[in-house]
Design a protein around this motif. Structure first.
Motif, short mmCIF file in Angstrom:
data_model
loop_
_atom_site.label_atom_id
_atom_site.label_comp_id
_atom_site.label_asym_id
_atom_site.label_seq_id
_atom_site.Cartn_x
_atom_site.Cartn_y
_atom_site.Cartn_z
N UNK A 102 68.45 74.41 -19.67
CA UNK A 102 67.49 73.83 -18.73
C UNK A 102 68.16 73.08 -17.58
N UNK A 103 69.47 73.17 -17.48
CA UNK A 103 70.26 72.55 -16.39
C UNK A 103 69.99 71.05 -16.27
N UNK A 104 69.84 70.38 -17.40
CA UNK A 104 69.71 68.92 -17.43
C UNK A 104 71.10 68.30 -17.45
N UNK A 105 71.29 67.22 -16.70
CA UNK A 105 72.58 66.54 -16.69
C UNK A 105 72.89 66.02 -18.09
N UNK A 106 74.09 66.29 -18.59
CA UNK A 106 74.45 65.87 -19.94
C UNK A 106 74.44 64.36 -20.10
N UNK A 107 74.56 63.61 -19.01
CA UNK A 107 74.48 62.15 -19.09
C UNK A 107 73.09 61.67 -19.51
N UNK A 108 72.08 62.54 -19.40
CA UNK A 108 70.73 62.17 -19.80
C UNK A 108 70.46 62.45 -21.28
N UNK A 109 71.48 62.95 -21.96
CA UNK A 109 71.37 63.34 -23.36
C UNK A 109 72.32 62.48 -24.19
N UNK A 110 71.93 62.14 -25.42
CA UNK A 110 72.77 61.35 -26.30
C UNK A 110 73.65 62.31 -27.09
N UNK A 111 74.89 62.47 -26.65
CA UNK A 111 75.82 63.39 -27.30
C UNK A 111 76.45 62.74 -28.53
N UNK A 112 76.79 63.57 -29.52
CA UNK A 112 77.46 63.06 -30.71
C UNK A 112 78.92 63.54 -30.71
N UNK A 113 79.68 63.10 -31.71
CA UNK A 113 81.09 63.49 -31.77
C UNK A 113 81.31 64.72 -32.65
N UNK A 114 80.22 65.33 -33.11
CA UNK A 114 80.34 66.49 -33.99
C UNK A 114 79.89 67.79 -33.32
N UNK A 115 80.00 67.84 -32.01
CA UNK A 115 79.61 69.05 -31.31
C UNK A 115 78.12 69.26 -31.25
N UNK A 116 77.37 68.17 -31.37
CA UNK A 116 75.92 68.25 -31.29
C UNK A 116 75.41 67.19 -30.32
N UNK A 117 74.11 67.19 -30.08
CA UNK A 117 73.47 66.15 -29.30
C UNK A 117 72.15 65.79 -29.97
N UNK A 118 71.75 64.53 -29.83
CA UNK A 118 70.47 64.10 -30.39
C UNK A 118 69.36 64.81 -29.63
N UNK A 119 68.36 65.30 -30.35
CA UNK A 119 67.27 66.06 -29.73
C UNK A 119 66.63 65.24 -28.61
N UNK A 120 66.50 65.88 -27.44
CA UNK A 120 65.87 65.20 -26.30
C UNK A 120 64.69 65.99 -25.74
N UNK A 121 64.58 67.27 -26.11
CA UNK A 121 63.45 68.08 -25.65
C UNK A 121 63.24 69.24 -26.61
N UNK A 122 62.24 69.15 -27.47
CA UNK A 122 62.03 70.22 -28.46
C UNK A 122 61.65 71.56 -27.85
N UNK A 123 61.20 71.58 -26.59
CA UNK A 123 60.90 72.88 -25.98
C UNK A 123 62.17 73.71 -25.83
N UNK A 124 63.30 73.04 -25.51
CA UNK A 124 64.57 73.77 -25.42
C UNK A 124 64.97 74.34 -26.78
N UNK A 125 64.81 73.52 -27.81
CA UNK A 125 65.18 73.96 -29.15
C UNK A 125 64.30 75.12 -29.62
N UNK A 126 63.00 75.00 -29.38
CA UNK A 126 62.10 76.08 -29.79
C UNK A 126 62.35 77.36 -28.99
N UNK A 127 62.80 77.21 -27.74
CA UNK A 127 63.15 78.40 -26.96
C UNK A 127 64.31 79.15 -27.61
N UNK A 128 65.28 78.41 -28.14
CA UNK A 128 66.41 79.05 -28.83
C UNK A 128 65.90 79.75 -30.09
N UNK A 129 65.05 79.08 -30.86
CA UNK A 129 64.49 79.69 -32.06
C UNK A 129 63.65 80.91 -31.71
#
Length: 295
Positions: A102-129
């Motif tokens: 969705x071309x969102x700036x990564x600074x607007x997302x809470x990134x983790x140290x395990x190669x993941x990010x805290x969910x910030x928009x479930x529409x993006x996740x459901x689009x992947x599913x």
């Protein structure tokens, strides 16, 4: 942010940035960051923990009444048509879920140290599913989820939190021509929100890029939607986020959410014929509106 980042990198030995961003493998980088986190966590005192709990907007509890939220969720799930499959999403998602799709700036997302990010928009996740299910051969995919999300951009105003709950719909299917697929998706999404909001529904659409979808809204969608559907010609919000047509979901008293067509499943599947419609609302806002109606 860029200036601050530059000063921090300047304090580290030459080559550190390159080593961390591309010199180490994913597992090596994770090991290093886990060690750093473990050692920093060991320095946390109970007093500091309480201070962070009081002051950190990411961890402060919401003011929402969870009992009222559960009633709102139940109402939404009960109104959901059978064709929509419910999905219980993980609270984390692969790193880059929002910025890559969705071309969102990564600074607007809470990134983790395990190669993941805290969910910030479930529409993006459901689009992947949805893309995964489409690739597996499902002709049309309709998904729904209710998820608490965290967003890192600054929020202002009383009662505003870095985390909140969204109820979302995502539908994906392949284009059959003349805007017919888009019309079918629109009708199902809009009728769901019409059922939920009843006679106080204020549903709207905005055409950012004219297409056959606009024609289908007039001759196919409007006659099939259970609530009035007005055209919002003044809207500019998310003009570059949605492709072609966007939706507004509100009551006569309050804005609840929005939606629109995206190119996400088309990008994920490498097929320009893929169509993807998303729509969502804030369950906390809906709960507040519902409470006002019953007072």
């Amino acid at each position: 942010m860029a200036d601050v980042s530059g000063r921090v990198w300047g304090k580290l030995p030459a080559g550190t940035r390159e080593a961390l961003t591309s010199g180490l493998s994913g597992s090596e980088l994770q090991s290093v960051l886990l060690d750093v986190s473990r050692e920093r966590a060991a320095q946390v005192t109970p007093a500091r923990l309480v201070q962070r709990w009081r002051e950190d907007r990411f961890v402060r509890p919401s003011n929402a009444d969870p009992r009222a939220l559960v009633r709102t969720q139940q109402r939404l799930w009960e109104a959901l048509p059978e064709r929509f499959a419910g999905v219980e999403l993980s609270p984390v998602t692969p790193l880059g879920t929002c910025s890559a799709v969705a071309t969102i700036n990564q600074h607007q997302v809470l990134s983790t140290i395990r190669g993941t990010e805290v969910a910030s928009d479930p529409t993006n996740e459901l689009a992947i599913e949805a893309a995964v299910r489409r690739r597996a051969g499902q002709a049309r995919v309709d998904l729904a989820a209710c998820q608490r999300v965290v967003r890192a951009q600054p929020v202002e105003g009383p009662g505003m939190f870095a985390h909140f709950q969204l109820f979302v719909l995502v539908s994906s299917a392949r284009d059959t021509g003349s805007g017919r697929t888009e019309a079918e998706l629109l009708i199902d999404h809009l009728n769901f929100w019409a059922d939920v909001l009843g006679d106080r529904a204020d549903l709207s659409f905005t055409t950012f890029t004219p297409s056959t979808v606009t024609e289908r809204i007039e001759d196919t969608v409007r006659p099939a939607v259970k609530a009035s559907l007005r055209e919002d010609t003044e809207r500019t919000k998310s003009a570059t986020y949605y492709t072609g047509t966007a939706l507004g979901v509100a009551t006569v008293d309050a804005e609840l959410g929005d939606g629109g067509f995206t190119n996400w499943t088309a990008e994920l599947l490498g097929d320009a014929k893929e169509r993807c419609l998303t729509s969502c609302i804030s369950t906390e806002r809906l709960t507040e509106v519902s409470a006002d109606l019953h007072q």
